[in-house]
Write an enzyme that holds these catalytic residues in place. Structure first.
Site, PDB file in Angstrom:
ATOM      1  N   HIS A 162      36.162 -37.146 -10.239  1.00  0.00           N
ATOM      2  CA  HIS A 162      35.226 -38.128  -9.688  1.00  0.00           C
ATOM      3  C   HIS A 162      34.138 -38.474 -10.694  1.00  0.00           C
ATOM      4  CE1 HIS A 162      33.285 -34.260  -8.819  1.00  0.00           C
ATOM      5  NE2 HIS A 162      32.135 -34.918  -8.843  1.00  0.00           N
ATOM      6  N   ASP A 164      30.049 -39.298 -10.677  1.00  0.00           N
ATOM      7  CA  ASP A 164      28.889 -39.105  -9.798  1.00  0.00           C
ATOM      8  C   ASP A 164      28.202 -40.424  -9.437  1.00  0.00           C
ATOM      9  OD1 ASP A 164      29.395 -36.431  -9.799  1.00  0.00           O
ATOM     10  OD2 ASP A 164      27.832 -35.904 -11.229  1.00  0.00           O
ATOM     11  N   HIS A 220      34.899 -36.333 -14.285  1.00  0.00           N
ATOM     12  CA  HIS A 220      35.050 -34.877 -14.368  1.00  0.00           C
ATOM     13  C   HIS A 220      35.656 -34.289 -13.098  1.00  0.00           C
ATOM     14  CE1 HIS A 220      31.072 -35.563 -12.518  1.00  0.00           C
ATOM     15  NE2 HIS A 220      31.329 -34.460 -11.830  1.00  0.00           N
ATOM     16  N   ARG A 230      32.592 -18.022  -7.517  1.00  0.00           N
ATOM     17  CA  ARG A 230      31.858 -18.835  -8.505  1.00  0.00           C
ATOM     18  C   ARG A 230      30.625 -19.430  -7.832  1.00  0.00           C
ATOM     19  NH1 ARG A 230      31.465 -24.382  -9.941  1.00  0.00           N
ATOM     20  NH2 ARG A 230      32.048 -24.989 -12.069  1.00  0.00           N
TER      21      ARG A 230
END
Length: 250
Positions: A162, A164, A220, A230
């Site tokens: 996507h 941003d 990204h 994470r």
């Protein structure tokens, strides 16, 4: 595609910056002199936030997310709006838990959060040659906790490519502060910039800040987490004061 590592977990990077041509995404939005990107690119620094500070911030995320958590692999905690993953939905942390919040978070937690946000904002402004005062924190700015649990809703599917600026509109600069270590705390889960010629990956490391202009020049995705947990914070900035949000207050 070919994969190049932009930042290894074992690296200790003072400042690494790669300049890339800006996309046309910014032309379809109002431009703000002294803030809207004219220089675009991506940077990684291990010199803005210490590992100890990252550990303290991770504990804020752990305490907050212990109140809820997604049924799927991706949980969100937004201290600004109060949004917290709970099962397949979201609740407002502040309304749902009320005064109990003071048992979970302290004023020191929120002061550290503000301080870290300001340092990241100043570094982004410095690198891109814009005024820090003309940048505004924007939403969504949030903690994320990812693990290998199978996705239960579309909110759990964090791995899709996507842009941003396209997804959120208000974003001009995006940053990520990593709160855990690739290959030590989790496997998979690397951040991947998807360029036409190759992929450039950032391996998370506690205290590492990755930041970039939010347009199509920085398409990204995040790899699926294969094991472990994470933690990161996404901290986003806009040049449009109408889309600005305040720091969270306890």
């Amino acid at each position: 595609g070919v994969t190049e590592v932009l930042a290894h977990r074992s690296d200790s990077l003072r400042d690494k910056f790669v300049e890339i041509p800006c996309s046309e995404d910014y032309d379809s939005h109002q431009r703000f002199e002294g803030c809207t990107p004219r220089r675009c690119g991506r940077g990684v620094s291990d010199a803005i936030i210490t590992k100890e500070e990252a550990e303290r911030i991770r504990r804020i995320a752990e305490r907050g997310l212990s109140l809820g958590g997604s049924d799927g692999g991706a949980s969100i905690l937004d201290l600004h709006s109060g949004a917290l993953s709970l099962g397949k939905h979201f609740v407002n942390l502040y309304r749902y838990f009320g005064d109990k919040i003071h048992e979970i978070f302290t004023e020191e937690d929120f002061a550290l959060y503000r301080d870290v946000r300001q340092r990241i904002q100043q570094r982004i402004a410095q690198v891109f040659g814009v005024s820090s005062a003309s940048m505004y924190l924007t939403k969504p700015t949030f903690f994320s906790r990812m693990n290998s649990t199978e996705a239960k809703t579309t909110h759990d599917e964090y791995w899709h490519p996507h842009v941003d600026k396209v997804t959120y509109g208000s974003f001009d600069y995006t940053s990520l502060l990593y709160l855990s270590d690739y290959t030590q705390d989790f496997g998979g889960g690397r951040f991947v910039f998807m360029d036409t010629d190759s992929n450039k990956t950032v391996e998370p490391r506690a205290g590492r800040v990755s930041f970039f202009t939010s347009g199509s020049e920085n398409l990204h995705r995040v790899e699926k987490v294969l094991w472990g947990t994470r933690y990161a914070i996404t901290i986003s900035f806009t040049c449009n004061p109408d889309h600005g949000i305040g720091d969270p207050v306890l």
